[in-house]
Design a protein around this motif. Structure first.
Motif, mmCIF file in Angstrom:
data_model
loop_
_atom_site.group_PDB
_atom_site.id
_atom_site.type_symbol
_atom_site.label_atom_id
_atom_site.label_comp_id
_atom_site.label_asym_id
_atom_site.label_seq_id
_atom_site.Cartn_x
_atom_site.Cartn_y
_atom_site.Cartn_z
ATOM 1 N N ALA A 29 -2.879 -4.274 -3.865
ATOM 2 C CA ALA A 29 -1.791 -3.423 -3.375
ATOM 3 C C ALA A 29 -0.665 -3.315 -4.404
ATOM 4 O O ALA A 29 -0.045 -2.254 -4.540
ATOM 5 C CB ALA A 29 -1.256 -3.970 -2.049
ATOM 6 N N ARG A 33 0.661 0.094 -6.962
ATOM 7 C CA ARG A 33 2.052 0.505 -7.194
ATOM 8 C C ARG A 33 2.426 0.399 -8.673
ATOM 9 O O ARG A 33 3.588 0.340 -9.021
ATOM 10 C CB ARG A 33 2.989 -0.349 -6.331
ATOM 11 C CG ARG A 33 2.890 0.009 -4.857
ATOM 12 C CD ARG A 33 3.539 -1.013 -3.957
ATOM 13 N NE ARG A 33 3.586 -0.520 -2.592
ATOM 14 C CZ ARG A 33 2.550 -0.504 -1.761
ATOM 15 N NH1 ARG A 33 1.372 -0.995 -2.155
ATOM 16 N NH2 ARG A 33 2.665 -0.015 -0.542
ATOM 17 N N ARG A 178 -0.786 -6.139 2.568
ATOM 18 C CA ARG A 178 -0.358 -4.862 1.981
ATOM 19 C C ARG A 178 1.124 -4.603 2.246
ATOM 20 O O ARG A 178 1.841 -4.094 1.378
ATOM 21 C CB ARG A 178 -1.225 -3.723 2.527
ATOM 22 C CG ARG A 178 -2.666 -3.767 2.025
ATOM 23 C CD ARG A 178 -3.430 -2.517 2.395
ATOM 24 N NE ARG A 178 -3.677 -2.412 3.825
ATOM 25 C CZ ARG A 178 -4.741 -2.902 4.447
ATOM 26 N NH1 ARG A 178 -5.694 -3.535 3.753
ATOM 27 N NH2 ARG A 178 -4.899 -2.754 5.749
ATOM 28 N N ALA A 179 1.592 -4.986 3.433
ATOM 29 C CA ALA A 179 3.022 -4.862 3.736
ATOM 30 C C ALA A 179 3.837 -5.787 2.845
ATOM 31 O O ALA A 179 4.917 -5.417 2.343
ATOM 32 C CB ALA A 179 3.276 -5.177 5.207
ATOM 33 N N ALA A 182 4.205 -4.202 -0.554
ATOM 34 C CA ALA A 182 5.160 -3.088 -0.510
ATOM 35 C C ALA A 182 6.592 -3.598 -0.482
ATOM 36 O O ALA A 182 7.467 -3.074 -1.188
ATOM 37 C CB ALA A 182 4.887 -2.213 0.718
ATOM 38 N N ASN A 183 6.859 -4.633 0.302
ATOM 39 C CA ASN A 183 8.218 -5.163 0.412
ATOM 40 C C ASN A 183 8.662 -5.859 -0.874
ATOM 41 O O ASN A 183 9.818 -5.721 -1.296
ATOM 42 C CB ASN A 183 8.318 -6.119 1.601
ATOM 43 C CG ASN A 183 8.134 -5.402 2.922
ATOM 44 O OD1 ASN A 183 8.206 -4.184 2.987
ATOM 45 N ND2 ASN A 183 7.896 -6.157 3.993
ATOM 46 N N HIS A 185 7.615 -5.160 -3.904
ATOM 47 C CA HIS A 185 7.832 -4.110 -4.899
ATOM 48 C C HIS A 185 9.148 -3.377 -4.643
ATOM 49 O O HIS A 185 9.921 -3.109 -5.578
ATOM 50 C CB HIS A 185 6.648 -3.138 -4.868
ATOM 51 C CG HIS A 185 6.730 -2.064 -5.894
ATOM 52 N ND1 HIS A 185 6.790 -0.723 -5.578
ATOM 53 C CD2 HIS A 185 6.782 -2.127 -7.244
ATOM 54 C CE1 HIS A 185 6.856 -0.010 -6.684
ATOM 55 N NE2 HIS A 185 6.854 -0.831 -7.713
ATOM 56 N N THR A 186 9.423 -3.059 -3.388
ATOM 57 C CA THR A 186 10.647 -2.332 -3.047
ATOM 58 C C THR A 186 11.894 -3.113 -3.413
ATOM 59 O O THR A 186 12.836 -2.585 -4.020
ATOM 60 C CB THR A 186 10.659 -1.991 -1.544
ATOM 61 O OG1 THR A 186 9.546 -1.142 -1.250
ATOM 62 C CG2 THR A 186 11.950 -1.282 -1.148
#
Length: 201
Positions: A29, A33, A178-179, A182-183, A185-186
């Motif tokens: 994941a 990104r 996956r969440a 994402a968190n 990376h954000t």
């Protein structure tokens, strides 16, 4: 952006690692990104006990330390043993303790403006306790821990199969992984845009 995954399994390569397999979902994941990911299995390295960055000849920790400083994202992956992180994970935190005394060119602790998360596997419960122990140590060192920056898998109460021996619960662990990616990376991107300054005098 770079990420470092430190696998704290007790299994030396090339023995299959349940922890590595679940961490692979987070790695995939992150790579989706456009994050450059390096994964290390710490048990394959010579990492003596200590609380310094370099204990001397034969110590492999300095190369891990260098990769920590070159990464904006850290993922610690550990199995659960008797309700606790592995002994390798504990040694990792002890060696990272030296980072408390290291600062960058702007007098910030070197772990500032870096994010971290945790992956846990085990056919026993205790994952939330393991996550708390690891993230607590990393926050002390200076890492930022985003919300829901973890995933785990466990069999539940009583003995049973390991992660790689069953498909039970994999869907939830993968979705959560996956969440987590994402968190991480954000928040890493946000800190790159608006970094924390040095602690007030």
């Amino acid at each position: 952006m770079r990420a470092l995954v430190l696998n704290c399994t007790l299994k030396a390569s090339p023995e299959p690692s349940n922890t590595e397999r679940l961490a692979g979902i987070v790695i995939q994941a992150l790579r989706e990104r456009k994050v450059e990911v390096t994964a290390l299995r710490l048990v394959d390295l010579n990492i003596p006990p200590g609380v310094t960055t370099d204990t001397g000849d034969g110590d492999d920790w300095p190369q891990v330390h260098e990769q920590l400083l070159n990464s904006q994202i850290l993922v610690v992956a550990t199995p659960t043993w008797v309700g606790h992180p592995s002994s390798i994970a504990q040694r990792m935190l002890e060696r990272m303790d030296a980072m408390l005394g290291e600062t960058d060119a702007e007098s910030r602790p070197v772990a500032y403006n870096r994010v971290a998360g945790v992956v846990v596997t085990g056919n026993e419960d205790g994952a939330h306790h393991v996550i708390s122990e690891i993230t607590g140590g990393l926050m002390d060192i200076g890492y930022t821990i985003p919300g829901q920056a973890w995933t785990y898998w466990n069999r539940g109460p009583g003995p049973g199969p390991s992660y790689s021996e069953t498909e039970e619960g994999h869907e939830w662990s993968a979705k959560t992984g996956r969440a987590m990616a994402a968190n991480l990376h954000t928040v890493a991107r946000a800190l790159a845009t608006t970094p924390m300054g040095p602690p007030p005098a």
